[in-house]
Design a protein around this motif. Sequence first.
Motif, PDB file in Angstrom:
ATOM      1  N   ALA A  27      32.930  51.645  27.786  1.00 44.24           N
ATOM      2  CA  ALA A  27      33.046  51.751  29.244  1.00 44.24           C
ATOM      3  C   ALA A  27      33.086  50.385  29.887  1.00 44.24           C
ATOM      4  O   ALA A  27      33.826  50.165  30.838  1.00 44.24           O
ATOM      5  CB  ALA A  27      31.894  52.569  29.789  1.00 44.24           C
ATOM      6  N   THR A  28      32.354  49.405  29.412  1.00 45.99           N
ATOM      7  CA  THR A  28      32.343  48.056  29.989  1.00 45.99           C
ATOM      8  C   THR A  28      33.682  47.382  29.770  1.00 45.99           C
ATOM      9  O   THR A  28      34.249  46.781  30.690  1.00 45.99           O
ATOM     10  CB  THR A  28      31.232  47.201  29.350  1.00 45.99           C
ATOM     11  N   ALA A  29      34.204  47.504  28.548  1.00 43.25           N
ATOM     12  CA  ALA A  29      35.504  46.906  28.245  1.00 43.25           C
ATOM     13  C   ALA A  29      36.592  47.561  29.080  1.00 43.25           C
ATOM     14  O   ALA A  29      37.505  46.909  29.581  1.00 43.25           O
ATOM     15  CB  ALA A  29      35.821  47.031  26.761  1.00 43.25           C
ATOM     16  N   GLN A  30      36.478  48.886  29.194  1.00 48.31           N
ATOM     17  CA  GLN A  30      37.468  49.599  30.003  1.00 48.31           C
ATOM     18  C   GLN A  30      37.416  49.112  31.458  1.00 48.31           C
ATOM     19  O   GLN A  30      38.445  48.898  32.092  1.00 48.31           O
ATOM     20  CB  GLN A  30      37.225  51.104  29.948  1.00 48.31           C
ATOM     21  N   ALA A  31      36.235  48.925  31.989  1.00 43.74           N
ATOM     22  CA  ALA A  31      36.074  48.475  33.375  1.00 43.74           C
ATOM     23  C   ALA A  31      36.653  47.072  33.557  1.00 43.74           C
ATOM     24  O   ALA A  31      37.287  46.777  34.577  1.00 43.74           O
ATOM     25  CB  ALA A  31      34.615  48.508  33.780  1.00 43.74           C
ATOM     26  N   GLU A  32      36.441  46.195  32.574  1.00 38.10           N
ATOM     27  CA  GLU A  32      36.989  44.841  32.661  1.00 38.10           C
ATOM     28  C   GLU A  32      38.511  44.856  32.654  1.00 38.10           C
ATOM     29  O   GLU A  32      39.166  44.169  33.436  1.00 38.10           O
ATOM     30  CB  GLU A  32      36.466  43.986  31.500  1.00 38.10           C
ATOM     31  N   VAL A  33      39.089  45.662  31.765  1.00 34.24           N
ATOM     32  CA  VAL A  33      40.549  45.761  31.680  1.00 34.24           C
ATOM     33  C   VAL A  33      41.106  46.342  32.971  1.00 34.24           C
ATOM     34  O   VAL A  33      42.100  45.860  33.530  1.00 34.24           O
ATOM     35  CB  VAL A  33      40.968  46.591  30.450  1.00 34.24           C
ATOM     36  N   VAL A  34      40.464  47.383  33.461  1.00 30.73           N
ATOM     37  CA  VAL A  34      40.915  48.013  34.707  1.00 30.73           C
ATOM     38  C   VAL A  34      40.836  47.012  35.854  1.00 30.73           C
ATOM     39  O   VAL A  34      41.745  46.915  36.676  1.00 30.73           O
ATOM     40  CB  VAL A  34      40.109  49.290  35.004  1.00 30.73           C
ATOM     41  N   ALA A  35      39.760  46.216  35.922  1.00 31.66           N
ATOM     42  CA  ALA A  35      39.604  45.231  36.993  1.00 31.66           C
ATOM     43  C   ALA A  35      40.701  44.169  36.911  1.00 31.66           C
ATOM     44  O   ALA A  35      41.288  43.772  37.928  1.00 31.66           O
ATOM     45  CB  ALA A  35      38.233  44.591  36.926  1.00 31.66           C
ATOM     46  N   GLU A  36      40.969  43.710  35.693  1.00 30.41           N
ATOM     47  CA  GLU A  36      42.023  42.702  35.525  1.00 30.41           C
ATOM     48  C   GLU A  36      43.389  43.264  35.927  1.00 30.41           C
ATOM     49  O   GLU A  36      44.179  42.612  36.619  1.00 30.41           O
ATOM     50  CB  GLU A  36      42.064  42.214  34.072  1.00 30.41           C
ATOM     51  N   LEU A  37      43.651  44.488  35.468  1.00 25.58           N
ATOM     52  CA  LEU A  37      44.927  45.117  35.831  1.00 25.58           C
ATOM     53  C   LEU A  37      45.023  45.342  37.333  1.00 25.58           C
ATOM     54  O   LEU A  37      46.091  45.178  37.935  1.00 25.58           O
ATOM     55  CB  LEU A  37      45.103  46.433  35.073  1.00 25.58           C
ATOM     56  N   GLN A  38      43.898  45.688  37.951  1.00 32.78           N
ATOM     57  CA  GLN A  38      43.902  45.891  39.407  1.00 32.78           C
ATOM     58  C   GLN A  38      44.209  44.575  40.109  1.00 32.78           C
ATOM     59  O   GLN A  38      44.958  44.552  41.088  1.00 32.78           O
ATOM     60  CB  GLN A  38      42.546  46.450  39.874  1.00 32.78           C
ATOM     61  N   GLN A  39      43.673  43.465  39.615  1.00 32.63           N
ATOM     62  CA  GLN A  39      43.966  42.152  40.208  1.00 32.63           C
ATOM     63  C   GLN A  39      45.453  41.819  40.071  1.00 32.63           C
ATOM     64  O   GLN A  39      46.083  41.334  41.004  1.00 32.63           O
ATOM     65  CB  GLN A  39      43.118  41.068  39.531  1.00 32.63           C
ATOM     66  N   ARG A  40      46.012  42.094  38.882  1.00 32.49           N
ATOM     67  CA  ARG A  40      47.437  41.833  38.677  1.00 32.49           C
ATOM     68  C   ARG A  40      48.290  42.701  39.609  1.00 32.49           C
ATOM     69  O   ARG A  40      49.273  42.241  40.190  1.00 32.49           O
ATOM     70  CB  ARG A  40      47.826  42.104  37.224  1.00 32.49           C
ATOM     71  N   LEU A  41      47.895  43.974  39.721  1.00 35.23           N
ATOM     72  CA  LEU A  41      48.629  44.892  40.593  1.00 35.23           C
ATOM     73  C   LEU A  41      48.542  44.424  42.048  1.00 35.23           C
ATOM     74  O   LEU A  41      49.539  44.435  42.765  1.00 35.23           O
ATOM     75  CB  LEU A  41      48.072  46.312  40.445  1.00 35.23           C
ATOM     76  N   ASP A  42      47.353  43.974  42.464  1.00 29.57           N
ATOM     77  CA  ASP A  42      47.192  43.470  43.838  1.00 29.57           C
ATOM     78  C   ASP A  42      48.066  42.230  44.066  1.00 29.57           C
ATOM     79  O   ASP A  42      48.689  42.086  45.128  1.00 29.57           O
ATOM     80  CB  ASP A  42      45.720  43.132  44.118  1.00 29.57           C
ATOM     81  N   ALA A  43      48.109  41.339  43.060  1.00 28.48           N
ATOM     82  CA  ALA A  43      48.934  40.125  43.184  1.00 28.48           C
ATOM     83  C   ALA A  43      50.408  40.494  43.299  1.00 28.48           C
ATOM     84  O   ALA A  43      51.153  39.939  44.128  1.00 28.48           O
ATOM     85  CB  ALA A  43      48.698  39.195  41.994  1.00 28.48           C
ATOM     86  N   GLN A  44      50.841  41.444  42.466  1.00 31.46           N
ATOM     87  CA  GLN A  44      52.243  41.878  42.528  1.00 31.46           C
ATOM     88  C   GLN A  44      52.546  42.564  43.865  1.00 31.46           C
ATOM     89  O   GLN A  44      53.619  42.392  44.429  1.00 31.46           O
ATOM     90  CB  GLN A  44      52.566  42.813  41.354  1.00 31.46           C
TER      91      GLN A  44
END
Length: 144
Positions: A27-44
């Motif tokens: 769950a922690t790893a999943q949350a980190e990946v999701v957060a990173e992807l959310q940052q990339r999506l926000d940047a895009q």
Amino acid sequence: EQAQAAAQFLVVAFARTVWHCASNASATAQAEVVAELQQRLDAQTEKCLELHRQLAEQETKGAVMMERHTTLQRFYAHNSGLVEEYARALAAKKRRLEEVDDKLLAAIDDRDAKIEVIASLKYNEEQYQEEIDDLRAELGAQAE
């Protein structure tokens, strides 16, 4: 279009990554990946919004340029009409000046002819006066 395609790609990648993380990681790893992807999506998303803003500016500039172009075309057409009208007026003025010139030349010729007649009459008058004086002198001599 490029921005929209990039956004769709990121959404698909985001969904696949989330599914992959959910099935394989903690769950922690999943949350980190999701957060990173959310940052990339926000940047895009920010990039897409910026591209849309720039596109809107370009469309506005294009509309202004088209309006200026149309105004210049109308101005050119108006000026072309004025030039044609001016050319016609100049041609008419030239014709009138040529007519006046012809009349002046005719008047000068007439004046010159009258001067010649007057000069001829003066010459004839002087000749007749000389003849009259000669005849008077002869008559005066004969009368004596």
